[in-house]
Design a protein around this motif. Structure first.
Motif, PDB file in Angstrom:
ATOM      1  N   THR A 267       3.778   4.414   8.122  1.00 38.74           N
ATOM      2  CA  THR A 267       3.157   4.464   6.796  1.00 38.74           C
ATOM      3  C   THR A 267       1.958   3.532   6.654  1.00 38.74           C
ATOM      4  O   THR A 267       1.471   3.316   5.550  1.00 38.74           O
ATOM      5  CB  THR A 267       4.190   4.114   5.707  1.00 38.74           C
ATOM      6  OG1 THR A 267       4.843   2.880   6.056  1.00 38.74           O
ATOM      7  CG2 THR A 267       5.227   5.210   5.564  1.00 38.74           C
ATOM      8  N   ARG A 271       0.323   2.857   3.083  1.00 34.40           N
ATOM      9  CA  ARG A 271       1.231   1.868   2.481  1.00 34.40           C
ATOM     10  C   ARG A 271       0.621   1.128   1.300  1.00 34.40           C
ATOM     11  O   ARG A 271       1.318   0.787   0.349  1.00 34.40           O
ATOM     12  CB  ARG A 271       1.711   0.887   3.548  1.00 34.40           C
ATOM     13  CG  ARG A 271       2.912   0.063   3.106  1.00 34.40           C
ATOM     14  CD  ARG A 271       3.477  -0.781   4.235  1.00 34.40           C
ATOM     15  NE  ARG A 271       3.973   0.033   5.336  1.00 34.40           N
ATOM     16  CZ  ARG A 271       4.693  -0.456   6.353  1.00 34.40           C
ATOM     17  NH1 ARG A 271       4.980  -1.746   6.396  1.00 34.40           N
ATOM     18  NH2 ARG A 271       5.110   0.334   7.325  1.00 34.40           N
ATOM     19  N   THR A 276       6.161   2.128  -1.716  1.00 31.76           N
ATOM     20  CA  THR A 276       7.091   2.110  -0.595  1.00 31.76           C
ATOM     21  C   THR A 276       8.188   1.092  -0.864  1.00 31.76           C
ATOM     22  O   THR A 276       8.046   0.221  -1.738  1.00 31.76           O
ATOM     23  CB  THR A 276       6.379   1.749   0.722  1.00 31.76           C
ATOM     24  OG1 THR A 276       5.813   0.432   0.600  1.00 31.76           O
ATOM     25  CG2 THR A 276       5.277   2.742   1.051  1.00 31.76           C
ATOM     26  N   ILE A 282       8.209   5.540   2.359  1.00 27.60           N
ATOM     27  CA  ILE A 282       7.608   6.056   1.133  1.00 27.60           C
ATOM     28  C   ILE A 282       8.702   6.426   0.138  1.00 27.60           C
ATOM     29  O   ILE A 282       9.678   7.107   0.482  1.00 27.60           O
ATOM     30  CB  ILE A 282       6.732   7.281   1.429  1.00 27.60           C
ATOM     31  CG1 ILE A 282       5.555   6.885   2.335  1.00 27.60           C
ATOM     32  CG2 ILE A 282       6.203   7.894   0.134  1.00 27.60           C
ATOM     33  CD1 ILE A 282       4.713   8.062   2.799  1.00 27.60           C
TER      34      ILE A 282
END
Length: 337
Positions: A267, A271, A276, A282
């Motif tokens: 991610t 991010r 997250t 996520i």
């Protein structure tokens, strides 16, 4: 513009797509199949060794897959992903073997850039499906590369029933709930399961720890780490282990080693722009694949830290496709009105 498969759009031509899929595992390809059949003309970036994996994701590093429906005799992981890819292409998905390295989710249409083109004009998409997956954390032990998927695994549910592990001594590394679950699951197949815990206590919840410590087929080796994976060149048959308190080293004859030390979701691309959790997965609206940004959906292991199976990834890919299709249809309908 005519569809390109495995192609590269010239730098002078920048695409705008209704839906772009980033990732080429079961989630990404399932989303692609559903969207292509709905005449959405999806574009799928399968990446070039993105997250350390070849196109197709984690399954390209596995051998026999015996728990995916429709293959009663099992199927090799790379072969399964080849079939996913062929099906995506059959229905008209545009597959691009490049990595998306930068993305801007601050406004729609969303903007994104390919690796090496970050300073060029961005390409755009009305909706994006993030299906970049996750990778199991490894320890980098001596011999690990040699025996990965030849005795070493990071998924007991995926591999525990493989014949080489049946009625054999097995080992699990980890001290949390995942390790407890994996070790307990492996008792169905192995003759005995050793759990290597670096500390003198478990991080697992009390109920899981109690279950682990009371199981007759499980032995917990406290203050213990593995230092080397050994075998005959083809299959693992021994671990060198060390007591971190006494310094004593010894052999632990096992035919299987399972890592339960967590996964790393891919991610980093989003991010800072999507909500997250503390581990980087996520967060999606419960019961959906909708992320914290409207028009961005997440499917597969990048948002699933619990199940992490090919079949659940494919299911969430279907969900993401249906939700993206619905969003686009609603917006196109409102524009016509």
């Amino acid at each position: 513009m005519a569809p390109l498969t495995n192609g590269k759009v010239p730098k002078s031509t920048k695409m705008h797509s209704k839906v772009v899929i980033i990732g080429s595992g079961p989630a990404g390809h399932t989303a692609a199949v559903y969207l292509a059949r709905a005449n959405i003309n999806p574009v799928l970036f399968e990446g070039f060794m993105a997250n350390g994996f070849a196109a197709g994701g984690q399954l390209t590093t596995t051998t026999d897959v015996e728990n995916y429906p429709g293959f009663p005799s099992g199927i090799l992981g790379p072969e399964l992903m080849d079939k996913f890819r062929e099906q995506s292409i059959r229905f008209g998905t545009q597959i691009i073997t490049e990595t998306v390295s930068k993305i801007d989710l601050s406004a729609r249409p969303f903007r994104y850039w390919r690796e090496g083109e970050e300073h060029d004009e961005a390409e755009t998409a009305d909706a994006i499906i993030i299906a970049t997956g996750a990778s199991a954390k490894r320890l980098g032990l001596k011999g690990e590369v040699t025996y990965w998927q030849s005795g070493i695994s990071a998924c007991a549910v995926c591999d525990g029933a493989v014949p080489i592990f049946r009625n054999q001594p097995l080992a699990v590394i980890g001290g949390g709930d995942s390790a407890a679950e994996e070790a307990t699951y492996l008792t169905k197949y192995g003759s005995h399961v050793y759990v290597l815990v670096r500390r003198s206590e478990l991080r697992a919840s009390k109920i899981m720890a109690k279950r682990l410590m009371n199981h007759p087929k499980i032995t917990i080796l406290w203050n213990t780490v593995a230092t080397e994976c050994q075998g005959d060149g083809d299959l693992l048959n021994n671990l060198r282990i060390k007591n971190v308190v006494t310094g004593e080293e010894r052999d632990l004859p096992v035919r299987g080693l399972f890592y339960a030390i967590g996964h790393e979701p891919a991610t980093s691309l989003v991010r800072s722009q999507l909500q997250t959790d503390l581990d980087g997965y996520i967060i999606t609206v419960p019961g959906t694949t909708q992320t914290s940004v409207k028009g961005v959906f997440a499917a597969g292991d990048v948002q699933d830290k619990r199940y992490r199976q090919a079949i659940t990834s494919a299911g969430s890919g279907c969900m993401a496709a249906l939700e993206a299709e619905r969003l686009i249809a609603e917006e196109e309908g409102s524009e016509e009105a």
